[in-house]
Design an enzyme around this catalytic site. Structure first.
Site, PDB file in Angstrom:
ATOM      1  N   ARG A 161      -5.685 -35.526 -53.617  1.00  0.00           N
ATOM      2  CA  ARG A 161      -5.960 -36.506 -52.797  1.00  0.00           C
ATOM      3  C   ARG A 161      -7.698 -36.716 -53.117  1.00  0.00           C
ATOM      4  NH1 ARG A 161      -1.790 -36.718 -47.862  1.00  0.00           N
ATOM      5  NH2 ARG A 161      -0.034 -36.989 -49.030  1.00  0.00           N
ATOM      6  N   ASP A 186      -3.000 -45.100 -34.173  1.00  0.00           N
ATOM      7  CA  ASP A 186      -3.059 -44.068 -35.349  1.00  0.00           C
ATOM      8  C   ASP A 186      -4.434 -43.575 -35.566  1.00  0.00           C
ATOM      9  OD1 ASP A 186      -0.933 -43.284 -37.438  1.00  0.00           O
ATOM     10  OD2 ASP A 186      -2.888 -43.004 -38.316  1.00  0.00           O
TER      11      ASP A 186
HETATM   12  C1  LIG Z   1       4.331 -39.337 -41.156  1.00  0.00           C
HETATM   13  S1  LIG Z   1       3.255 -40.586 -40.250  1.00  0.00           S
HETATM   14  C2  LIG Z   1       4.684 -41.097 -39.172  1.00  0.00           C
HETATM   15  C3  LIG Z   1       4.869 -42.686 -38.662  1.00  0.00           C
HETATM   16  C4  LIG Z   1       5.727 -43.015 -37.848  1.00  0.00           C
HETATM   17  N1  LIG Z   1       5.448 -42.595 -36.595  1.00  0.00           N
HETATM   18  C5  LIG Z   1       7.186 -42.441 -38.568  1.00  0.00           C
HETATM   19  O1  LIG Z   1       7.750 -41.544 -37.827  1.00  0.00           O
HETATM   20  O2  LIG Z   1       7.668 -43.136 -39.260  1.00  0.00           O
HETATM   21  C6  LIG Z   1       2.233 -39.630 -39.268  1.00  0.00           C
HETATM   22  C7  LIG Z   1       1.252 -40.381 -38.985  1.00  0.00           C
HETATM   23  O3  LIG Z   1       0.038 -39.675 -37.847  1.00  0.00           O
HETATM   24  C8  LIG Z   1      -1.029 -39.887 -38.009  1.00  0.00           C
HETATM   25  N2  LIG Z   1      -1.914 -39.027 -37.524  1.00  0.00           N
HETATM   26  C9  LIG Z   1      -2.036 -37.656 -37.772  1.00  0.00           C
HETATM   27  N3  LIG Z   1      -2.825 -37.044 -37.075  1.00  0.00           N
HETATM   28  C10 LIG Z   1      -3.012 -37.655 -35.779  1.00  0.00           C
HETATM   29  C11 LIG Z   1      -3.791 -37.699 -34.973  1.00  0.00           C
HETATM   30  N4  LIG Z   1      -4.675 -36.351 -34.560  1.00  0.00           N
HETATM   31  N5  LIG Z   1      -4.040 -38.698 -33.971  1.00  0.00           N
HETATM   32  C12 LIG Z   1      -3.366 -39.900 -34.157  1.00  0.00           C
HETATM   33  N6  LIG Z   1      -2.465 -39.741 -35.312  1.00  0.00           N
HETATM   34  C13 LIG Z   1      -2.461 -39.037 -36.361  1.00  0.00           C
HETATM   35  C14 LIG Z   1      -1.130 -40.044 -39.391  1.00  0.00           C
HETATM   36  O4  LIG Z   1      -2.468 -40.908 -39.979  1.00  0.00           O
HETATM   37  C15 LIG Z   1       0.149 -40.719 -40.032  1.00  0.00           C
HETATM   38  O5  LIG Z   1      -0.065 -42.216 -39.880  1.00  0.00           O
END
Ligand SMILES: C[S@@+](CC[C@H](N)C(=O)[O-])C[C@H]1O[C@@H](n2cnc3c(N)ncnc32)[C@H](O)[C@@H]1O
Length: 293
Positions: free
Chosen positions: A49, A158
């Site tokens: 990435r 997010d």
């Molecule tokens: C795998 S996705 C999950 C999306 C959704 N909640 C689902 O279950 O389908 C994880 C998300 O968490 C976000 N994320 C990771 N670390 C974070 C943080 N410290 N604060 C806010 N969002 C975060 C990422 O950018 C990503 O979009």
């Protein structure tokens, strides 16, 4: 969206390799910024990435990239790095048992509250590109078609600003599975002319969701409490220590009787388990004050 698939587990991709020291530096910055832990098995993913970032910055290797991270442009570059290293996999009505609980156990009470003028708030924390928040909005509208002018709102946050923009744009390409498994989707979407399987979220679902960038590790600016929080498949990437700092914050952000839904491989652990009672699969309810004593 970045996904975990087809990424080599070694620290090498596109002719680039990352040394242990550079990998540790990248991992330390990522954890400090986001809470996300980059273990050794993710080396290949990190290289794959970040290689395009090295090319864009015309850097010869990851040691030079680490110099940028600790230099005067480091803060801005870390934001770019976070965008590349977060995993944003999501889909509409993912882990459908939570939406079943929302429809059958939770929304009847919340709709009654909203109909009598009450304030109802739902939060998709770590919303990625917005499918989770719009799925919540569709459930609300099915239970209460006149929800939009009432005081029911959904917050979607997010850390990844690209995902926030995508959610605000509210345009998605549906898969055949989306369409066959969730016929409700088309009820709340309009097809984009000339673009196969592309849809826009329709009103009123669209305007019920407000998107904002928020790093869960930072202070949360929201004033009022929530009735429902979905924070699913987010903390799985954090250390146990970071997770245990977050659970009490979610408990504090909930109204009594409010619900917290987490991802299928996540569990609330530690002291927050006292106020948060498990009431279903990865589904917790904040106990009323009296019940906690
Ligand atoms: C795998 S996705 C999950 C999306 C959704 N909640 C689902 O279950 O389908 C994880 C998300 O968490 C976000 N994320 C990771 N670390 C974070 C943080 N410290 N604060 C806010 N969002 C975060 C990422 O950018 C990503 O979009």
């Amino acid at each position: 969206m970045n996904g975990p698939h087809m990424i080599p587990a070694v620290g090498q991709a596109n002719g680039q390799t990352i040394g242990d020291a550079a990998f540790r530096t990248v991992a330390r910055h990522l954890q400090e910024q986001t809470g996300i832990v980059l273990t050794d098995v993710k080396k290949g993913l990190a290289v794959s990435r970040l290689s395009r970032r090295l090319r864009a910055l015309q850097l010869p290797d990851f040691d030079a990239y680490c110099d940028v991270l600790s230099g005067p442009d480091g803060a801005a570059e870390m934001q770019e790095m976070v965008l590349l290293l977060t995993t944003n996999v999501t889909r509409f009505f993912r882990e459908p048992h939570h939406y079943d609980a929302l429809r059958t156990q939770i929304l009847p009470g919340l709709v009654a509250k909203a109909k009598s003028g009450g304030r109802v708030r739902l939060w998709s924390a770590g919303c990625s590109s917005g499918e989770e928040a719009y799925s919540m909005a569709m459930c609300v509208l099915e239970a209460f078609p006149q929800a939009a002018p009432s005081n029911i709102r959904i917050l979607a946050t997010d850390i990844d600003s690209n995902m926030i923009t995508k959610g605000q744009t509210a345009r998605y390409q549906l898969s055949e599975d989306d369409l066959s498994e969730h016929p409700i989707l088309l009820k709340h979407m309009v097809k984009v002319p000339g673009r196969d399987r592309y849809v826009d979220i329709a009103e009123p679902a669209k305007s019920m969701v407000r998107f904002a960038r928020l790093n869960l590790q930072d202070p949360w600016p929201m004033q009022g409490k929530f009735d429902v929080i979905f924070c699913r498949n987010v903390v799985i990437y954090f250390s146990t220590e970071t997770q245990q700092k977050l659970w009490p914050r979610f408990a504090k952000a909930l109204n009594h009787g409010g619900h917290l839904m987490i991802g299928h491989s996540e569990r609330v652990t530690g002291p927050a388990l006292t106020p948060l009672r498990s009431v279903g699969v990865t589904h917790y309810e904040l106990q009323a004050q009296g019940a906690m004593t």
